[in-house]
Design a protein around this motif. Structure first.
Motif, PDB file in Angstrom:
ATOM      1  N   VAL A 226      44.760  59.597  61.115  1.00  0.00           N
ATOM      2  CA  VAL A 226      45.891  60.414  60.644  1.00  0.00           C
ATOM      3  C   VAL A 226      46.947  60.678  61.714  1.00  0.00           C
ATOM      4  CG1 VAL A 226      44.467  61.538  58.882  1.00  0.00           C
ATOM      5  CG2 VAL A 226      44.882  62.713  61.051  1.00  0.00           C
ATOM      6  N   LEU A 227      46.619  60.445  62.986  1.00  0.00           N
ATOM      7  CA  LEU A 227      47.648  60.676  64.014  1.00  0.00           C
ATOM      8  C   LEU A 227      48.076  59.374  64.686  1.00  0.00           C
ATOM      9  CD1 LEU A 227      47.918  63.616  66.507  1.00  0.00           C
ATOM     10  CD2 LEU A 227      48.574  61.323  67.162  1.00  0.00           C
ATOM     11  N   HIS A 228      47.117  58.668  65.275  1.00  0.00           N
ATOM     12  CA  HIS A 228      47.479  57.460  66.028  1.00  0.00           C
ATOM     13  C   HIS A 228      48.255  56.468  65.154  1.00  0.00           C
ATOM     14  CE1 HIS A 228      47.104  54.267  69.006  1.00  0.00           C
ATOM     15  NE2 HIS A 228      46.832  53.471  67.992  1.00  0.00           N
ATOM     16  N   GLU A 229      47.764  56.241  63.952  1.00  0.00           N
ATOM     17  CA  GLU A 229      48.382  55.211  63.105  1.00  0.00           C
ATOM     18  C   GLU A 229      49.754  55.645  62.560  1.00  0.00           C
ATOM     19  OE1 GLU A 229      45.519  53.405  60.452  1.00  0.00           O
ATOM     20  OE2 GLU A 229      47.046  52.104  59.569  1.00  0.00           O
ATOM     21  N   CYS A 230      50.003  56.946  62.626  1.00  0.00           N
ATOM     22  CA  CYS A 230      51.311  57.455  62.176  1.00  0.00           C
ATOM     23  C   CYS A 230      52.468  56.705  62.821  1.00  0.00           C
ATOM     24  CB  CYS A 230      51.452  58.912  62.609  1.00  0.00           C
ATOM     25  SG  CYS A 230      51.328  60.038  61.274  1.00  0.00           S
ATOM     26  N   LYS A 231      52.353  56.499  64.145  1.00  0.00           N
ATOM     27  CA  LYS A 231      53.466  55.867  64.872  1.00  0.00           C
ATOM     28  C   LYS A 231      53.714  54.453  64.351  1.00  0.00           C
ATOM     29  CE  LYS A 231      55.288  54.266  69.163  1.00  0.00           C
ATOM     30  NZ  LYS A 231      56.349  53.516  68.500  1.00  0.00           N
ATOM     31  N   LEU A 232      52.626  53.745  64.079  1.00  0.00           N
ATOM     32  CA  LEU A 232      52.776  52.354  63.633  1.00  0.00           C
ATOM     33  C   LEU A 232      53.449  52.319  62.268  1.00  0.00           C
ATOM     34  CD1 LEU A 232      49.196  51.268  64.782  1.00  0.00           C
ATOM     35  CD2 LEU A 232      51.301  51.266  66.100  1.00  0.00           C
ATOM     36  N   ILE A 233      53.099  53.259  61.410  1.00  0.00           N
ATOM     37  CA  ILE A 233      53.702  53.329  60.077  1.00  0.00           C
ATOM     38  C   ILE A 233      55.167  53.786  60.185  1.00  0.00           C
ATOM     39  CG2 ILE A 233      53.590  54.614  57.883  1.00  0.00           C
ATOM     40  CD1 ILE A 233      51.422  52.453  58.112  1.00  0.00           C
ATOM     41  N   ILE A 234      55.409  54.799  61.027  1.00  0.00           N
ATOM     42  CA  ILE A 234      56.786  55.312  61.197  1.00  0.00           C
ATOM     43  C   ILE A 234      57.695  54.221  61.770  1.00  0.00           C
ATOM     44  CG2 ILE A 234      58.208  56.867  62.611  1.00  0.00           C
ATOM     45  CD1 ILE A 234      57.139  58.371  60.340  1.00  0.00           C
ATOM     46  N   ASP A 235      57.175  53.403  62.702  1.00  0.00           N
ATOM     47  CA  ASP A 235      57.997  52.325  63.268  1.00  0.00           C
ATOM     48  C   ASP A 235      58.514  51.410  62.156  1.00  0.00           C
ATOM     49  OD1 ASP A 235      57.805  53.197  65.836  1.00  0.00           O
ATOM     50  OD2 ASP A 235      56.299  51.731  66.463  1.00  0.00           O
ATOM     51  N   LEU A 236      57.658  51.106  61.183  1.00  0.00           N
ATOM     52  CA  LEU A 236      58.079  50.234  60.077  1.00  0.00           C
ATOM     53  C   LEU A 236      59.124  50.934  59.197  1.00  0.00           C
ATOM     54  CD1 LEU A 236      54.600  48.772  59.072  1.00  0.00           C
ATOM     55  CD2 LEU A 236      56.458  47.539  60.197  1.00  0.00           C
ATOM     56  N   ILE A 237      58.898  52.209  58.919  1.00  0.00           N
ATOM     57  CA  ILE A 237      59.857  52.970  58.098  1.00  0.00           C
ATOM     58  C   ILE A 237      61.208  53.038  58.814  1.00  0.00           C
ATOM     59  CG2 ILE A 237      60.378  55.260  57.130  1.00  0.00           C
ATOM     60  CD1 ILE A 237      57.367  55.662  56.685  1.00  0.00           C
ATOM     61  N   TYR A 238      61.171  53.266  60.136  1.00  0.00           N
ATOM     62  CA  TYR A 238      62.371  53.373  60.968  1.00  0.00           C
ATOM     63  C   TYR A 238      63.166  52.065  60.937  1.00  0.00           C
ATOM     64  CZ  TYR A 238      64.735  53.660  65.625  1.00  0.00           C
ATOM     65  OH  TYR A 238      65.628  53.644  66.671  1.00  0.00           O
ATOM     66  N   GLU A 239      62.420  50.945  60.994  1.00  0.00           N
ATOM     67  CA  GLU A 239      63.106  49.643  61.033  1.00  0.00           C
ATOM     68  C   GLU A 239      63.677  49.238  59.679  1.00  0.00           C
ATOM     69  OE1 GLU A 239      60.226  46.845  62.492  1.00  0.00           O
ATOM     70  OE2 GLU A 239      59.997  48.012  64.340  1.00  0.00           O
ATOM     71  N   GLY A 241      63.037  51.153  56.358  1.00  0.00           N
ATOM     72  CA  GLY A 241      62.861  52.068  55.232  1.00  0.00           C
ATOM     73  C   GLY A 241      61.456  52.002  54.645  1.00  0.00           C
ATOM     74  N   PHE A 242      61.264  52.768  53.565  1.00  0.00           N
ATOM     75  CA  PHE A 242      59.946  52.792  52.914  1.00  0.00           C
ATOM     76  C   PHE A 242      59.571  51.382  52.430  1.00  0.00           C
ATOM     77  CE2 PHE A 242      60.648  57.481  51.429  1.00  0.00           C
ATOM     78  CZ  PHE A 242      60.403  57.915  52.711  1.00  0.00           C
ATOM     79  N   SER A 243      60.589  50.589  51.997  1.00  0.00           N
ATOM     80  CA  SER A 243      60.294  49.252  51.444  1.00  0.00           C
ATOM     81  C   SER A 243      59.625  48.359  52.470  1.00  0.00           C
ATOM     82  CB  SER A 243      61.581  48.565  50.976  1.00  0.00           C
ATOM     83  OG  SER A 243      62.221  49.393  50.068  1.00  0.00           O
ATOM     84  N   LYS A 244      60.136  48.373  53.723  1.00  0.00           N
ATOM     85  CA  LYS A 244      59.533  47.507  54.735  1.00  0.00           C
ATOM     86  C   LYS A 244      58.092  47.952  55.019  1.00  0.00           C
ATOM     87  CE  LYS A 244      59.943  45.374  59.197  1.00  0.00           C
ATOM     88  NZ  LYS A 244      60.811  44.935  60.270  1.00  0.00           N
ATOM     89  N   MET A 245      57.879  49.256  55.068  1.00  0.00           N
ATOM     90  CA  MET A 245      56.519  49.753  55.310  1.00  0.00           C
ATOM     91  C   MET A 245      55.611  49.325  54.164  1.00  0.00           C
ATOM     92  SD  MET A 245      54.297  52.349  54.286  1.00  0.00           S
ATOM     93  CE  MET A 245      55.158  53.774  53.638  1.00  0.00           C
ATOM     94  N   ARG A 246      56.135  49.467  52.921  1.00  0.00           N
ATOM     95  CA  ARG A 246      55.272  49.140  51.766  1.00  0.00           C
ATOM     96  C   ARG A 246      55.015  47.638  51.665  1.00  0.00           C
ATOM     97  NH1 ARG A 246      57.943  54.102  48.357  1.00  0.00           N
ATOM     98  NH2 ARG A 246      56.327  55.586  48.972  1.00  0.00           N
ATOM     99  N   ASP A 247      55.944  46.823  52.175  1.00  0.00           N
ATOM    100  CA  ASP A 247      55.701  45.374  52.206  1.00  0.00           C
ATOM    101  C   ASP A 247      54.574  45.039  53.166  1.00  0.00           C
ATOM    102  OD1 ASP A 247      57.612  44.757  50.408  1.00  0.00           O
ATOM    103  OD2 ASP A 247      59.128  44.129  51.871  1.00  0.00           O
ATOM    104  N   ASN A 251      48.086  46.236  49.224  1.00  0.00           N
ATOM    105  CA  ASN A 251      48.405  46.709  47.863  1.00  0.00           C
ATOM    106  C   ASN A 251      47.618  47.973  47.535  1.00  0.00           C
ATOM    107  OD1 ASN A 251      50.047  44.529  47.642  1.00  0.00           O
ATOM    108  ND2 ASN A 251      48.598  43.284  46.447  1.00  0.00           N
ATOM    109  N   THR A 252      46.389  48.019  48.041  1.00  0.00           N
ATOM    110  CA  THR A 252      45.557  49.204  47.787  1.00  0.00           C
ATOM    111  C   THR A 252      46.198  50.444  48.419  1.00  0.00           C
ATOM    112  OG1 THR A 252      43.674  47.717  47.984  1.00  0.00           O
ATOM    113  CG2 THR A 252      43.194  50.089  47.975  1.00  0.00           C
ATOM    114  N   ALA A 253      46.648  50.270  49.679  1.00  0.00           N
ATOM    115  CA  ALA A 253      47.291  51.400  50.372  1.00  0.00           C
ATOM    116  C   ALA A 253      48.561  51.809  49.626  1.00  0.00           C
ATOM    117  CB  ALA A 253      47.622  51.013  51.809  1.00  0.00           C
ATOM    118  N   GLU A 254      49.290  50.812  49.148  1.00  0.00           N
ATOM    119  CA  GLU A 254      50.561  51.107  48.483  1.00  0.00           C
ATOM    120  C   GLU A 254      50.332  51.873  47.167  1.00  0.00           C
ATOM    121  OE1 GLU A 254      53.017  47.654  47.997  1.00  0.00           O
ATOM    122  OE2 GLU A 254      54.703  48.842  47.234  1.00  0.00           O
TER     123      GLU A 254
END
Ligand SMILES: NC(=O)C1=CN([C@@H]2O[C@H](COP(=O)(O)OP(=O)(O)OC[C@H]3O[C@@H](n4cnc5c(N)ncnc54)[C@H](OP(=O)(O)O)[C@@H]3O)[C@@H](O)[C@H]2O)C=CC1
Ligand SMILES: CC[C@](O)(C(C)=O)C(=O)O
Length: 331
Positions: A226-239, A241-247, A251-254
């Motif tokens: 819940v903490l460490h992986e946040c940065k990796l997910i936020i980096d994708l959102i930052y680059e 948006g939500f679409s890039k992160m969801r790509d 599919n299960t996570a999405e």
């Protein structure tokens, strides 16, 4: 919204001006170093102490706040918000001359009427949208952190050009500079840091951590998840948006994201956000924070200590110690 880039700003608008940066903490250091590297004339105003030593080590001429303010054409106030009005009244205001420019990186003190400069000076804001350490790091890498500018008072008729030149000096026009008002910057900034970026995010992460640990899972597992992986997910959102992160996620996570996320941030969270925004708009938060400082911060100190003592902090230090990429970073 008006947008500005490199070609819209001219460093020449500050070529004959001396800039006093008052304060040499997160923003003061980042902005002063960038301005100097952009060829501008910068001095620092401080009280004796750690920051004074840091600014001297970085090769700046450092003066007490009153002297620096009196020597400058542009005075950028980068002191903690809660201290600005006292220092302004005692040491800056008496040393301002007609045609000077008073600057801020946050609209707080002007918007809430804690500082009321004379009508003979320009009052502007250049507010980087990122921490001061990143303002410096990104500039040295050839980029810039975006910034907001606003003009509260235009005594010289040149306030906007000066704001743009300053924004160019700190590297912001390499990214983008947006024009706003002191009110909009202050209210959105306070809301963002309270409800989402700092307050909302740490509360969300802590709640997720506690839920897993209380259910019997290993704290190290909970931390990584819940903490460490946040940065990796936020980096994708930052680059992208939500679409890039969801790509990028499974599919299960999405499916879990789309169906379960809104249950966590449900109607109660929206109501809390509305309440927080109202307290910012009607000045209640600011009154609470200014009064808290007058009684030596009892609530702030207690909550800060509780935060530092939470298990997520000690587990975090342990887990980061297991990973080579964290070994050179100081906590
Ligand atoms: N932190 C950030 O990234 C951002 C900050 N801002 C805004 O920038 C402004 C500065 O914030 P920030 O950089 O975080 O501040 P910091 O707390 O990092 O630094 C404050 C500086 O002010 C000095 N100082 C404190 N009290 C006095 C005093 N009485 N007389 C002289 N100097 C003093 C401190 O020196 P000493 O070592 O002596 O205590 C320090 O150098 C605020 O308006 C903030 O809202 C805007 C965007 C982001
Ligand atoms: C998110 C916190 C901030 O608003 C910022 C770095 O932009 C701040 O005031 O420090």
């Amino acid at each position: 919204m008006q947008k500005y880039y490199e070609s819209d700003a001219n460093l020449g608008d500050l070529a004959n001006s001396r800039i006093a940066v008052i304060g040499y903490g997160s923003q003061g250091r980042g902005q002063a170093l960038n301005l100097r590297d952009s060829g501008l004339d910068v001095i620092i105003g401080l009280r004796p102490g750690k920051s004074w030593e840091n600014a001297s080590k970085d090769g700046f001429e450092v003066f007490d706040v009153a002297t620096a303010s009196g020597m400058a054409d542009v005075v950028m106030i980068l002191l903690p918000d809660e201290l600005q009005a006292g220092v302004y009244r005692a040491q800056i205001m008496p040393n301002l001359s007609e045609g000077n420019c008073v600057m801020f990186s946050h609209g707080f003190n002007i918007h809430y009427g804690q500082i009321v400069p004379p009508p003979t000076v320009d009052v502007i804001m250049v507010a980087p949208k990122g921490p001061g350490h990143m303002v410096r790091r990104v500039y040295t890498e050839g980029g810039g952190v975006p910034a907001l500018i606003a003009v509260h008072q235009d005594a010289t008729g040149k306030a906007r050009q000066i704001a743009l030149a300053y924004a160019k000096g700190i590297g912001a026009t390499r990214a983008v500079v947006l024009e706003t008002s002191f009110q909009e910057e202050t209210e959105t900034d306070l809301f963002g840091e309270q409800a989402v970026l700092c307050g909302g995010m740490t509360s969300l992460i802590q709640a997720g951590f506690e839920t897993l640990v209380d259910a019997g899972y290993a704290p190290e597992m909970a931390y990584l998840e819940v903490l460490h992986e946040c940065k990796l997910i936020i980096d994708l959102i930052y680059e992208g948006g939500f679409s890039k992160m969801r790509d990028s996620i499974s599919n299960t996570a999405e499916f879990g994201d789309l169906t379960r996320g809104p249950r966590v941030i449900g109607p109660e969270a929206y109501a809390a956000m509305d309440e927080i925004l109202t307290e910012i708009q009607n000045g209640e938060f600011t009154r609470e924070w200014m009064l808290e400082n007058q009684v030596n911060r009892p609530v702030y100190n207690a909550l800060k200590r509780q935060g530092e003592e939470h298990m997520i902090e000690s587990v975090g230090r342990e887990v980061r110690g297991l990973m080579p990429q964290f070994r050179d970073l100081t906590d």
